[in-house]
Structures are given as structure tokens and as C-alpha cells.
Design a protein around this motif. Structure first.
Motif, PDB file in Angstrom:
ATOM      1  N   GLY A 165      26.102 -33.233  48.281  1.00  0.00           N
ATOM      2  CA  GLY A 165      25.358 -34.455  47.973  1.00  0.00           C
ATOM      3  C   GLY A 165      24.405 -34.829  49.092  1.00  0.00           C
ATOM      4  O   GLY A 165      23.252 -35.203  48.837  1.00  0.00           O
ATOM      5  N   SER A 166      24.861 -34.704  50.325  1.00  0.00           N
ATOM      6  CA  SER A 166      23.999 -34.971  51.473  1.00  0.00           C
ATOM      7  C   SER A 166      22.874 -33.950  51.554  1.00  0.00           C
ATOM      8  O   SER A 166      21.728 -34.289  51.872  1.00  0.00           O
ATOM      9  N   VAL A 167      23.197 -32.693  51.266  1.00  0.00           N
ATOM     10  CA  VAL A 167      22.180 -31.644  51.310  1.00  0.00           C
ATOM     11  C   VAL A 167      21.099 -31.910  50.266  1.00  0.00           C
ATOM     12  O   VAL A 167      19.905 -31.765  50.540  1.00  0.00           O
ATOM     13  N   ARG A 168      21.495 -32.336  49.068  1.00  0.00           N
ATOM     14  CA  ARG A 168      20.500 -32.639  48.029  1.00  0.00           C
ATOM     15  C   ARG A 168      19.571 -33.768  48.459  1.00  0.00           C
ATOM     16  O   ARG A 168      18.358 -33.721  48.234  1.00  0.00           O
ATOM     17  N   LEU A 169      20.121 -34.810  49.083  1.00  0.00           N
ATOM     18  CA  LEU A 169      19.292 -35.909  49.581  1.00  0.00           C
ATOM     19  C   LEU A 169      18.329 -35.407  50.656  1.00  0.00           C
ATOM     20  O   LEU A 169      17.167 -35.828  50.705  1.00  0.00           O
ATOM     21  N   ALA A 170      18.797 -34.510  51.507  1.00  0.00           N
ATOM     22  CA  ALA A 170      17.938 -33.942  52.556  1.00  0.00           C
ATOM     23  C   ALA A 170      16.826 -33.103  51.948  1.00  0.00           C
ATOM     24  O   ALA A 170      15.670 -33.159  52.397  1.00  0.00           O
ATOM     25  N   ARG A 216      11.117 -32.194  50.566  1.00  0.00           N
ATOM     26  CA  ARG A 216      10.075 -31.994  49.551  1.00  0.00           C
ATOM     27  C   ARG A 216       9.033 -33.113  49.610  1.00  0.00           C
ATOM     28  O   ARG A 216       7.828 -32.859  49.537  1.00  0.00           O
ATOM     29  N   GLN A 217       9.507 -34.357  49.716  1.00  0.00           N
ATOM     30  CA  GLN A 217       8.574 -35.485  49.775  1.00  0.00           C
ATOM     31  C   GLN A 217       7.675 -35.407  51.005  1.00  0.00           C
ATOM     32  O   GLN A 217       6.512 -35.809  50.950  1.00  0.00           O
ATOM     33  N   ALA A 218       8.209 -34.881  52.101  1.00  0.00           N
ATOM     34  CA  ALA A 218       7.432 -34.757  53.338  1.00  0.00           C
ATOM     35  C   ALA A 218       6.479 -33.570  53.310  1.00  0.00           C
ATOM     36  O   ALA A 218       5.623 -33.435  54.188  1.00  0.00           O
ATOM     37  N   GLY A 219       6.619 -32.683  52.325  1.00  0.00           N
ATOM     38  CA  GLY A 219       5.795 -31.476  52.280  1.00  0.00           C
ATOM     39  C   GLY A 219       6.169 -30.485  53.366  1.00  0.00           C
ATOM     40  O   GLY A 219       5.323 -29.723  53.852  1.00  0.00           O
ATOM     41  N   ALA A 220       7.451 -30.461  53.742  1.00  0.00           N
ATOM     42  CA  ALA A 220       7.907 -29.603  54.835  1.00  0.00           C
ATOM     43  C   ALA A 220       7.912 -28.134  54.429  1.00  0.00           C
ATOM     44  O   ALA A 220       8.248 -27.791  53.295  1.00  0.00           O
ATOM     45  N   ALA A 221       7.566 -27.278  55.367  1.00  0.00           N
ATOM     46  CA  ALA A 221       7.651 -25.833  55.155  1.00  0.00           C
ATOM     47  C   ALA A 221       9.079 -25.338  55.311  1.00  0.00           C
ATOM     48  O   ALA A 221       9.423 -24.254  54.842  1.00  0.00           O
ATOM     49  N   ALA A 222       9.910 -26.154  55.975  1.00  0.00           N
ATOM     50  CA  ALA A 222      11.311 -25.783  56.191  1.00  0.00           C
ATOM     51  C   ALA A 222      12.102 -27.038  56.520  1.00  0.00           C
ATOM     52  O   ALA A 222      11.542 -28.090  56.847  1.00  0.00           O
ATOM     53  N   LEU A 226      18.493 -23.255  59.431  1.00  0.00           N
ATOM     54  CA  LEU A 226      17.131 -23.499  58.974  1.00  0.00           C
ATOM     55  C   LEU A 226      16.953 -22.891  57.584  1.00  0.00           C
ATOM     56  O   LEU A 226      17.331 -21.737  57.356  1.00  0.00           O
ATOM     57  N   PHE A 227      16.369 -23.664  56.677  1.00  0.00           N
ATOM     58  CA  PHE A 227      16.084 -23.208  55.325  1.00  0.00           C
ATOM     59  C   PHE A 227      14.601 -23.390  55.058  1.00  0.00           C
ATOM     60  O   PHE A 227      14.088 -24.516  55.106  1.00  0.00           O
ATOM     61  N   ALA A 228      13.905 -22.294  54.785  1.00  0.00           N
ATOM     62  CA  ALA A 228      12.496 -22.393  54.416  1.00  0.00           C
ATOM     63  C   ALA A 228      12.390 -23.014  53.022  1.00  0.00           C
ATOM     64  O   ALA A 228      13.345 -23.030  52.248  1.00  0.00           O
ATOM     65  N   ALA A 233      19.428 -27.452  46.392  1.00  0.00           N
ATOM     66  CA  ALA A 233      19.538 -28.632  45.542  1.00  0.00           C
ATOM     67  C   ALA A 233      20.573 -28.447  44.432  1.00  0.00           C
ATOM     68  O   ALA A 233      21.051 -29.430  43.871  1.00  0.00           O
ATOM     69  N   HIS A 234      20.951 -27.206  44.144  1.00  0.00           N
ATOM     70  CA  HIS A 234      21.915 -26.947  43.082  1.00  0.00           C
ATOM     71  C   HIS A 234      23.310 -26.615  43.611  1.00  0.00           C
ATOM     72  O   HIS A 234      24.202 -26.283  42.839  1.00  0.00           O
ATOM     73  N   ALA A 235      23.514 -26.718  44.926  1.00  0.00           N
ATOM     74  CA  ALA A 235      24.843 -26.474  45.491  1.00  0.00           C
ATOM     75  C   ALA A 235      25.804 -27.567  45.020  1.00  0.00           C
ATOM     76  O   ALA A 235      25.403 -28.695  44.745  1.00  0.00           O
ATOM     77  N   GLU A 236      27.079 -27.232  44.936  1.00  0.00           N
ATOM     78  CA  GLU A 236      28.090 -28.179  44.450  1.00  0.00           C
ATOM     79  C   GLU A 236      29.187 -28.373  45.489  1.00  0.00           C
ATOM     80  O   GLU A 236      29.452 -27.501  46.308  1.00  0.00           O
ATOM     81  N   GLY A 237      29.838 -29.551  45.420  1.00  0.00           N
ATOM     82  CA  GLY A 237      31.009 -29.845  46.247  1.00  0.00           C
ATOM     83  C   GLY A 237      30.727 -29.707  47.733  1.00  0.00           C
ATOM     84  O   GLY A 237      29.691 -30.143  48.218  1.00  0.00           O
ATOM     85  N   ASP A 238      31.657 -29.082  48.446  1.00  0.00           N
ATOM     86  CA  ASP A 238      31.514 -28.901  49.889  1.00  0.00           C
ATOM     87  C   ASP A 238      30.782 -27.610  50.238  1.00  0.00           C
ATOM     88  O   ASP A 238      30.646 -27.266  51.400  1.00  0.00           O
ATOM     89  N   GLU A 239      30.314 -26.865  49.225  1.00  0.00           N
ATOM     90  CA  GLU A 239      29.624 -25.602  49.495  1.00  0.00           C
ATOM     91  C   GLU A 239      28.348 -25.863  50.280  1.00  0.00           C
ATOM     92  O   GLU A 239      28.123 -25.273  51.326  1.00  0.00           O
ATOM     93  N   GLY A 240      27.476 -26.750  49.793  1.00  0.00           N
ATOM     94  CA  GLY A 240      26.324 -27.240  50.541  1.00  0.00           C
ATOM     95  C   GLY A 240      25.454 -26.203  51.217  1.00  0.00           C
ATOM     96  O   GLY A 240      24.869 -26.474  52.244  1.00  0.00           O
ATOM     97  N   GLY A 241      25.344 -25.008  50.706  1.00  0.00           N
ATOM     98  CA  GLY A 241      24.489 -24.003  51.318  1.00  0.00           C
ATOM     99  C   GLY A 241      25.239 -22.919  52.063  1.00  0.00           C
ATOM    100  O   GLY A 241      24.623 -22.051  52.678  1.00  0.00           O
ATOM    101  N   ARG A 242      26.574 -22.930  52.011  1.00  0.00           N
ATOM    102  CA  ARG A 242      27.343 -21.933  52.771  1.00  0.00           C
ATOM    103  C   ARG A 242      27.048 -20.505  52.335  1.00  0.00           C
ATOM    104  O   ARG A 242      26.993 -19.596  53.156  1.00  0.00           O
ATOM    105  N   ALA A 243      26.868 -20.303  51.028  1.00  0.00           N
ATOM    106  CA  ALA A 243      26.578 -18.940  50.554  1.00  0.00           C
ATOM    107  C   ALA A 243      25.235 -18.466  51.105  1.00  0.00           C
ATOM    108  O   ALA A 243      25.099 -17.307  51.521  1.00  0.00           O
TER     109      ALA A 243
END
Length: 196
Positions: free
Chosen positions: A81-86, A91-97, A140-142, A150-160
Motif C-alpha cells: 500500500g505504501s509502495v503504491r502511494l509512492a 508518476r505525478q512528479a514525472g520521475a524517471a525513477a 531503485l526502480f526506473a 503498483a500491482h504488488a500485494e500485501g507485504d510483497e511490495g516489490g520483493r520479487a
């Protein structure tokens, strides 16, 4: 390299800290400063395009340190949930990463963050920290990975994504995270100032 000036820093500070008890873990003292402000202060020298803190229930004022604050209304749903907010902020900032750092990792250095930015050379790059055995944040995620995050679930949050990404090895001491009062006591014992 993806320049820090094109990168959003997302500081995740919304965990429920259940293993820490009823106190605000991020405000707990470490070397005379709240635990979470160590990474905040350390990363002041990195010229990120924007800084956001994803928070829930902490008394710390991240806005006083130049962060936009985003409240996570449902931290019980896990890290994702925190990762999705980030991701939305990036995206709103137009960040490259986006660089994800954890507020309960007080030993991270700015030099290591620059080492994470250096090998990020593609729109789908993922560059994570490692102690030589286990990959972990800071990571770091480009922008090409924002959809997957944005589609990660639960505590996974990008671990894969982190497991499959490029890993920059650093000292295990730099990657210490604090989950329990015992973790904090051990950290205080190891890094207390020496008497002059």
C-alpha cells in the motif's frame, strides 16, 4: 546512470511496528536523534527531484526536512500500500525513477545511494542493496517498473523485482533495520559514542 535530479525519493515510514510494542519506533532515540531522522539527515546531500514520506501514526514532522507527506490510511494491508502511494507520487512528479528507502534503516549512507543510481541505465532497471546474501532496500526502480510495483500485494511490495534486479553489495552494518526493541538495544550497544 539515472541522475538523482530525475529521481523521487520515497521514504517508507508507515509500518505498523507490531514487534516494537506500543511506542513510536521511528521517534525512538538513537545517538541523540529520532531513529528515522538518521536516514533523513544522511540523504540531505543527495539532490533528489522530490522527497516524499509515506507515513501512518508517527509523531515525526518530515515536512520540516523537505518531505511531502503522504498518509497511508491502511498500513495493516502491508508494505505494498505504501509502495503504491509512492508510485503515484513518482508518476505525478514525472520521475524517471524512484528510490525506496526505509525509515527504520539508520545506517544507510549517501555514498551507497549514489552507487545504486550508477548502474541504473535503462527504463526498466531495478537496482537493490545487498549484504552479499540477501537483496533488500534501499532500492531503485526506473519508471518502466512503476506498473509492476503498483500491482504488488500485501507485504510483497516489490520483493520479487528486487530479487530479480541488479544488486549492489555493501556492508551488512549499513543495511541494519530495526524491527524490535532488542534490535535497537543491540544497535545502541554497537555504535554508542566512545568516552573521550
Amino acid at each position: 546512470m539515472i541522475a538523482p535530479e530525475r529521481t523521487l525519493l520515497a521514504l517508507l515510514a508507515a509500518g505498523r511496528s507490531q514487534r516494537f510494542g506500543d511506542t513510536d519506533k521511528l521517534a525512538a532515540d538513537f545517538l541523540g536523534r529520532p531513529l528515522a531522522l538518521h536516514v533523513v539527515t544522511t540523504l540531505e546531500s543527495v539532490p533528489f527531484m522530490r522527497r516524499v514520506a509515506i507515513v501512518s501514526g508517527t509523531s515525526l514532522d518530515f515536512t520540516a526536512h523537505g518531505y511531502g507527506v503522504i498518509d497511508n490510511p491502511a498500513p495493516e494491508r502491508g508494505l505494498s500500500g505504501s509502495v503504491r502511494l509512492a508510485v503515484e507520487a513518482a508518476r505525478q512528479a514525472g520521475a524517471a525513477a524512484m528510490l525506496i528507502a526505509l525509515a527504520d534503516m539508520p545506517r544507510v549512507t549517501a555514498a551507497h545511494i549514489f552507487r545504486l543510481l550508477e548502474p541504473a541505465d535503462a527504463a526498466h532497471a531495478v537496482v537493490a542493496s545487498s549484504d552479499g546474501v540477501r537483496p533488500c532496500p534501499p532500492a531503485l526502480f526506473a519508471a518502466g517498473q512503476f506498473g509492476a510495483l503498483a500491482h504488488a500485494e500485501g507485504d510483497e511490495g516489490g520483493r520479487a523485482l528486487i530479487r530479480a534486479g541488479f544488486h549492489v553489495v555493501t556492508s551488512p552494518d549499513e543495511l541494519i533495520d530495526i524491527d524490535t526493541p532488542e534490535d535497537l538495544a543491540a544497535l545502541r550497544a554497537r555504535f554508542r559514542p566512545r568516552a573521550g
